[in-house]
Design a protein around this motif. Structure first.
Motif, PDB file in Angstrom:
ATOM      1  N   ARG A  91       0.593  -1.326  -0.003  1.00  0.00           N
ATOM      2  CA  ARG A  91      -0.108   0.217   0.027  1.00  0.00           C
ATOM      3  C   ARG A  91       0.922   1.184   0.150  1.00  0.00           C
ATOM      4  O   ARG A  91       0.510   2.381  -0.568  1.00  0.00           O
ATOM      5  N   TYR A  92       2.098   1.090   0.663  1.00  0.00           N
ATOM      6  CA  TYR A  92       2.723   2.475   1.045  1.00  0.00           C
ATOM      7  C   TYR A  92       4.114   1.986   0.499  1.00  0.00           C
ATOM      8  O   TYR A  92       5.321   2.172   1.295  1.00  0.00           O
ATOM      9  N   PRO A  93       4.470   1.793  -0.798  1.00  0.00           N
ATOM     10  CA  PRO A  93       6.010   1.217  -1.107  1.00  0.00           C
ATOM     11  C   PRO A  93       6.910   2.431  -1.128  1.00  0.00           C
ATOM     12  O   PRO A  93       6.545   3.750  -1.025  1.00  0.00           O
ATOM     13  N   GLY A  94       8.088   1.921  -0.558  1.00  0.00           N
ATOM     14  CA  GLY A  94       9.043   3.081  -0.302  1.00  0.00           C
ATOM     15  C   GLY A  94       8.899   3.828   1.005  1.00  0.00           C
ATOM     16  O   GLY A  94       9.652   4.557   1.073  1.00  0.00           O
ATOM     17  N   GLN A  95       7.960   3.511   1.806  1.00  0.00           N
ATOM     18  CA  GLN A  95       7.825   4.289   3.152  1.00  0.00           C
ATOM     19  C   GLN A  95       8.077   3.532   4.283  1.00  0.00           C
ATOM     20  O   GLN A  95       8.146   2.177   3.970  1.00  0.00           O
ATOM     21  N   ARG A  96       8.111   4.161   5.250  1.00  0.00           N
ATOM     22  CA  ARG A  96       8.451   3.432   6.676  1.00  0.00           C
ATOM     23  C   ARG A  96       7.008   2.718   7.085  1.00  0.00           C
ATOM     24  O   ARG A  96       6.001   3.458   6.985  1.00  0.00           O
ATOM     25  N   ASN A  97       7.123   1.620   7.346  1.00  0.00           N
ATOM     26  CA  ASN A  97       6.053   0.663   7.689  1.00  0.00           C
ATOM     27  C   ASN A  97       6.063  -0.044   8.772  1.00  0.00           C
ATOM     28  O   ASN A  97       5.441  -1.003   9.183  1.00  0.00           O
ATOM     29  N   SER A  98       6.746   0.577   9.816  1.00  0.00           N
ATOM     30  CA  SER A  98       6.554  -0.078  11.089  1.00  0.00           C
ATOM     31  C   SER A  98       5.419   0.250  11.739  1.00  0.00           C
ATOM     32  O   SER A  98       4.415   0.945  11.344  1.00  0.00           O
ATOM     33  N   LEU A  99       5.187  -0.558  13.185  1.00  0.00           N
ATOM     34  CA  LEU A  99       3.755  -0.521  13.463  1.00  0.00           C
ATOM     35  C   LEU A  99       3.776   1.030  13.859  1.00  0.00           C
ATOM     36  O   LEU A  99       2.510   1.938  13.908  1.00  0.00           O
ATOM     37  N   ASP A 100       4.521   1.936  14.446  1.00  0.00           N
ATOM     38  CA  ASP A 100       4.637   3.112  14.865  1.00  0.00           C
ATOM     39  C   ASP A 100       4.381   4.022  13.651  1.00  0.00           C
ATOM     40  O   ASP A 100       3.391   4.871  13.751  1.00  0.00           O
ATOM     41  N   ALA A 101       4.922   3.789  12.726  1.00  0.00           N
ATOM     42  CA  ALA A 101       4.958   4.558  11.509  1.00  0.00           C
ATOM     43  C   ALA A 101       3.486   4.334  10.914  1.00  0.00           C
ATOM     44  O   ALA A 101       2.610   5.315  10.319  1.00  0.00           O
ATOM     45  N   LEU A 102       2.746   3.056  10.763  1.00  0.00           N
ATOM     46  CA  LEU A 102       1.587   3.101  10.316  1.00  0.00           C
ATOM     47  C   LEU A 102       0.431   3.814  11.258  1.00  0.00           C
ATOM     48  O   LEU A 102      -0.642   4.182  10.653  1.00  0.00           O
ATOM     49  N   CYS A 103       0.653   3.494  12.755  1.00  0.00           N
ATOM     50  CA  CYS A 103      -0.420   4.276  13.525  1.00  0.00           C
ATOM     51  C   CYS A 103      -0.330   5.789  13.208  1.00  0.00           C
ATOM     52  O   CYS A 103      -1.430   6.396  13.119  1.00  0.00           O
ATOM     53  N   ARG A 104       0.777   6.345  13.030  1.00  0.00           N
ATOM     54  CA  ARG A 104       0.868   7.819  12.741  1.00  0.00           C
ATOM     55  C   ARG A 104       0.227   8.125  11.436  1.00  0.00           C
ATOM     56  O   ARG A 104      -0.628   9.127  11.325  1.00  0.00           O
ATOM     57  N   ARG A 105       0.260   7.143  10.425  1.00  0.00           N
ATOM     58  CA  ARG A 105      -0.371   7.456   8.987  1.00  0.00           C
ATOM     59  C   ARG A 105      -1.753   7.231   8.850  1.00  0.00           C
ATOM     60  O   ARG A 105      -2.387   7.938   8.265  1.00  0.00           O
ATOM     61  N   LEU A 106      -2.096   6.363   9.855  1.00  0.00           N
ATOM     62  CA  LEU A 106      -3.533   5.851   9.789  1.00  0.00           C
ATOM     63  C   LEU A 106      -4.479   6.626  10.940  1.00  0.00           C
ATOM     64  O   LEU A 106      -5.660   6.120  10.883  1.00  0.00           O
ATOM     65  N   GLY A 107      -3.590   7.666  11.657  1.00  0.00           N
ATOM     66  CA  GLY A 107      -4.534   8.183  12.780  1.00  0.00           C
ATOM     67  C   GLY A 107      -4.805   7.304  13.879  1.00  0.00           C
ATOM     68  O   GLY A 107      -5.756   7.626  14.666  1.00  0.00           O
ATOM     69  N   VAL A 108      -4.140   6.315  14.222  1.00  0.00           N
ATOM     70  CA  VAL A 108      -4.221   5.458  15.381  1.00  0.00           C
ATOM     71  C   VAL A 108      -3.163   6.188  16.710  1.00  0.00           C
ATOM     72  O   VAL A 108      -2.294   6.223  16.391  1.00  0.00           O
ATOM     73  N   ASP A 109      -4.204   6.183  17.820  1.00  0.00           N
ATOM     74  CA  ASP A 109      -3.419   6.910  18.943  1.00  0.00           C
ATOM     75  C   ASP A 109      -2.415   5.855  19.489  1.00  0.00           C
ATOM     76  O   ASP A 109      -2.843   5.060  20.050  1.00  0.00           O
ATOM     77  N   ASN A 110      -1.153   6.097  19.364  1.00  0.00           N
ATOM     78  CA  ASN A 110      -0.206   5.329  19.985  1.00  0.00           C
ATOM     79  C   ASN A 110       0.697   6.035  20.938  1.00  0.00           C
ATOM     80  O   ASN A 110       1.835   5.590  21.091  1.00  0.00           O
ATOM     81  N   SER A 111       0.157   7.021  21.468  1.00  0.00           N
ATOM     82  CA  SER A 111       1.013   8.149  22.364  1.00  0.00           C
ATOM     83  C   SER A 111       1.219   7.378  23.667  1.00  0.00           C
ATOM     84  O   SER A 111       2.215   7.525  24.318  1.00  0.00           O
ATOM     85  N   HIS A 112       0.578   6.250  24.027  1.00  0.00           N
ATOM     86  CA  HIS A 112       0.999   5.661  25.195  1.00  0.00           C
ATOM     87  C   HIS A 112       1.810   4.287  25.169  1.00  0.00           C
ATOM     88  O   HIS A 112       2.017   3.707  26.165  1.00  0.00           O
ATOM     89  N   ARG A 113       2.480   4.047  23.939  1.00  0.00           N
ATOM     90  CA  ARG A 113       3.279   3.102  23.593  1.00  0.00           C
ATOM     91  C   ARG A 113       4.853   3.949  23.914  1.00  0.00           C
ATOM     92  O   ARG A 113       5.454   3.861  22.951  1.00  0.00           O
ATOM     93  N   GLN A 114       5.130   3.593  25.270  1.00  0.00           N
ATOM     94  CA  GLN A 114       6.296   3.832  25.350  1.00  0.00           C
ATOM     95  C   GLN A 114       7.520   2.805  25.442  1.00  0.00           C
ATOM     96  O   GLN A 114       8.769   2.948  25.068  1.00  0.00           O
ATOM     97  N   LEU A 115       6.959   1.622  25.662  1.00  0.00           N
ATOM     98  CA  LEU A 115       7.603   0.223  25.406  1.00  0.00           C
ATOM     99  C   LEU A 115       7.008  -0.698  24.615  1.00  0.00           C
ATOM    100  O   LEU A 115       5.674  -0.740  24.368  1.00  0.00           O
ATOM    101  N   HIS A 116       7.594  -1.582  24.084  1.00  0.00           N
ATOM    102  CA  HIS A 116       6.872  -2.697  23.272  1.00  0.00           C
ATOM    103  C   HIS A 116       6.256  -3.606  24.415  1.00  0.00           C
ATOM    104  O   HIS A 116       6.941  -4.197  25.210  1.00  0.00           O
ATOM    105  N   GLY A 117       4.894  -3.942  24.143  1.00  0.00           N
ATOM    106  CA  GLY A 117       4.206  -4.991  25.060  1.00  0.00           C
ATOM    107  C   GLY A 117       3.466  -5.827  23.967  1.00  0.00           C
ATOM    108  O   GLY A 117       2.575  -5.159  23.251  1.00  0.00           O
TER     109      GLY A 117
END
Length: 245
Positions: A128-154
């Motif tokens: 869907r997003y070739p050539g872009q960062r597609n980590s979970l954090d990057a996806l959350c930012r791109r798709l408007g998913v609030d991950n501000s409470h993710r300080q550590l991996h769980g």
């Protein structure tokens, strides 16, 4: 369709080097909605963390010392995921570790892949997003998913974030109602996640002025391109736009 959103945390990056799973988090979706059923366990890995891995998860061997070993939860885990499609971000990593854990228990458990199908959300995001960062954090930012409470991996938190990101990635539905567990719901490592309301979505009523501007813009697009994506929707009641495709 039954999906299990799955994430693991481990003592290091390579199961071939003897690293082990220290946390499993799973969330069940049926027909793309959370059922409230989860599987979540911390595990005693019976070995040290590799340098850097402990800082990523925030877990310690002291905390994990009295937690069950993988073999003690294997039957419960397999019963939870059996027959489902697993949605995993970078599936090769998690599946490699889980298959390795099962292999350590002997042949009677067989392979996880014989019990489930697997969808790799990282591969989907790369398409869907070739050539872009597609980590979970990057996806959350791109798709408007609030991950501000993710300080550590769980594992369970990441499974919740992945569920929202995957729904947004595949159908534009990002909000599915993950909130704090209901009081008294936790039992034997399971947490109940409240289910989003199943009633009809609200209908958007567009003001006449905005609707006129929109229709003029669509007509201009038709004039240049011959058609518009908005030709896939029907104008229902006056001032109301209802999707049909």
């Amino acid at each position: 369709m039954r999906h299990i959103i799955l994430d693991t945390e481990t003592t290091g990056l390579e199961w071939r080097k003897g690293n082990r799973v220290v946390e499993i988090g799973c969330i069940e979706l049926v027909e793309r909605r959370p059922t409230g059923r989860t599987f979540h366990h911390y595990l005693n890995p019976e070995r040290e963390f590799e340098p850097g891995a402990q800082e990523v998860t925030g877990l310690t061997l002291e905390f994990l010392a009295d937690k069950p070993r993988f073999g003690e939860v294997a039957d419960e885990f397999l019963a939870f995921v059996d027959g489902a499609e697993l949605v995993i971000h970078n599936a090769a990593f998690d599946m490699g570790f889980l298959e390795h854990e099962l292999s350590l228990l002997g042949e009677r458990y067989g392979r996880l892949r014989d019990r489930v199908t697997v969808l790799d959300s990282l591969e989907l995001a790369r398409q869907r997003y070739p050539g872009q960062r597609n980590s979970l954090d990057a996806l959350c930012r791109r798709l408007g998913v609030d991950n501000s409470h993710r300080q550590l991996h769980g594992a369970l938190l990441d499974a919740q974030l992945l569920a929202e990101a995957w729904l947004a990635l595949t159908a534009g539905q990002g909000e599915i109602g993950f909130t704090a567990p209901e009081r008294g719901a936790a039992s034997r490592g399971q947490v109940v996640v409240p289910v989003a309301p199943s009633g009809p979505r609200p209908v958007l009523v567009v003001p006449d002025e905005d609707r006129a501007l929109h229709l003029a813009r669509v007509e201009a697009i038709r004039g240049k391109a011959g058609r518009s994506l908005w030709d896939l929707v029907d104008v229902a009641d006056e001032g109301t736009i209802a999707a049909t495709a």
